[in-house]
Design a protein around this motif. Sequence first.
Motif, PDB file in Angstrom:
ATOM      1  N   ASN A 157       0.823  -1.198   0.003  1.00  0.00           N
ATOM      2  CA  ASN A 157      -0.059   0.014   0.758  1.00  0.00           C
ATOM      3  C   ASN A 157       0.754   1.208   0.281  1.00  0.00           C
ATOM      4  O   ASN A 157       0.111   2.445   0.296  1.00  0.00           O
ATOM      5  N   ARG A 158       1.659   0.726  -0.590  1.00  0.00           N
ATOM      6  CA  ARG A 158       3.272   2.148  -0.820  1.00  0.00           C
ATOM      7  C   ARG A 158       3.009   2.945  -1.824  1.00  0.00           C
ATOM      8  O   ARG A 158       4.087   1.978  -2.360  1.00  0.00           O
ATOM      9  N   ASP A 182      19.336  11.251  -7.090  1.00  0.00           N
ATOM     10  CA  ASP A 182      17.614  11.491  -7.703  1.00  0.00           C
ATOM     11  C   ASP A 182      17.147  11.301  -6.003  1.00  0.00           C
ATOM     12  O   ASP A 182      18.436  11.480  -4.415  1.00  0.00           O
ATOM     13  N   ILE A 183      16.046  10.879  -5.798  1.00  0.00           N
ATOM     14  CA  ILE A 183      15.735  10.988  -4.308  1.00  0.00           C
ATOM     15  C   ILE A 183      14.935  10.146  -4.104  1.00  0.00           C
ATOM     16  O   ILE A 183      13.880   9.963  -6.174  1.00  0.00           O
ATOM     17  N   ILE A 184      14.334   9.901  -3.457  1.00  0.00           N
ATOM     18  CA  ILE A 184      12.904   8.588  -3.744  1.00  0.00           C
ATOM     19  C   ILE A 184      11.506   8.831  -2.345  1.00  0.00           C
ATOM     20  O   ILE A 184      12.463   9.317  -1.352  1.00  0.00           O
ATOM     21  N   ILE A 185      10.849   9.635  -2.882  1.00  0.00           N
ATOM     22  CA  ILE A 185       9.883   9.783  -1.738  1.00  0.00           C
ATOM     23  C   ILE A 185       8.566   8.761  -1.684  1.00  0.00           C
ATOM     24  O   ILE A 185       7.717   8.283  -2.747  1.00  0.00           O
ATOM     25  N   GLY A 186       7.963   8.328  -0.918  1.00  0.00           N
ATOM     26  CA  GLY A 186       7.014   7.840  -0.268  1.00  0.00           C
ATOM     27  C   GLY A 186       5.923   8.281   0.359  1.00  0.00           C
ATOM     28  O   GLY A 186       6.176   8.975   1.278  1.00  0.00           O
ATOM     29  N   GLU A 187       4.844   7.237  -0.168  1.00  0.00           N
ATOM     30  CA  GLU A 187       3.673   8.047   0.289  1.00  0.00           C
ATOM     31  C   GLU A 187       2.693   6.973   0.101  1.00  0.00           C
ATOM     32  O   GLU A 187       2.628   5.645  -0.160  1.00  0.00           O
ATOM     33  N   ASP A 188       2.232   6.395   1.695  1.00  0.00           N
ATOM     34  CA  ASP A 188       1.267   5.203   1.951  1.00  0.00           C
ATOM     35  C   ASP A 188      -0.375   6.022   1.836  1.00  0.00           C
ATOM     36  O   ASP A 188      -0.647   7.177   1.401  1.00  0.00           O
ATOM     37  N   ASP A 189      -0.380   4.269   0.579  1.00  0.00           N
ATOM     38  CA  ASP A 189      -2.365   4.697   0.493  1.00  0.00           C
ATOM     39  C   ASP A 189      -3.131   5.382   1.378  1.00  0.00           C
ATOM     40  O   ASP A 189      -3.194   4.773   2.486  1.00  0.00           O
TER      41      ASP A 189
END
Length: 121
Positions: free
Chosen positions: A46-47, A114-121
């Motif tokens: 769910n991420r 680079d960058i990694i951006i995470g979001e939860d559903d």
Amino acid sequence: MAAVSVDPQRPLPVLLVSVSLGIYEDEHHRVWIAVNVETSHSSHGNRIETCVTVHLQHMTTLPQEPTPQQPINNNSLPTMWRLESRNTYTGTDGTYWRLLDHSQMGDTVQLTLDIIIGEDD
């Protein structure tokens, strides 16, 4: 994690300050152009993660007209990056950007972050 390619003959810029959209200047007044900004998305359960990769090239002179290689939209880039460690830059927006490449081919010096951006559903 991928290995970082670093050219030991050229020191990394410590500061990159935006002077115009997609154009940065370092502490030695060298000009760096964001020639490509790539965005990709992936999901893990769910991420949802968004990866932004920016390719900066050191230019001895500013282009008079936008070139086809220049990004159309680079609003996701910070107005300044500061080198925090050997392979990490911090943006003025509090983001941490990983150094992927610092190399030179001929007269072109390239810096890839680079960058990694995470979001939860």
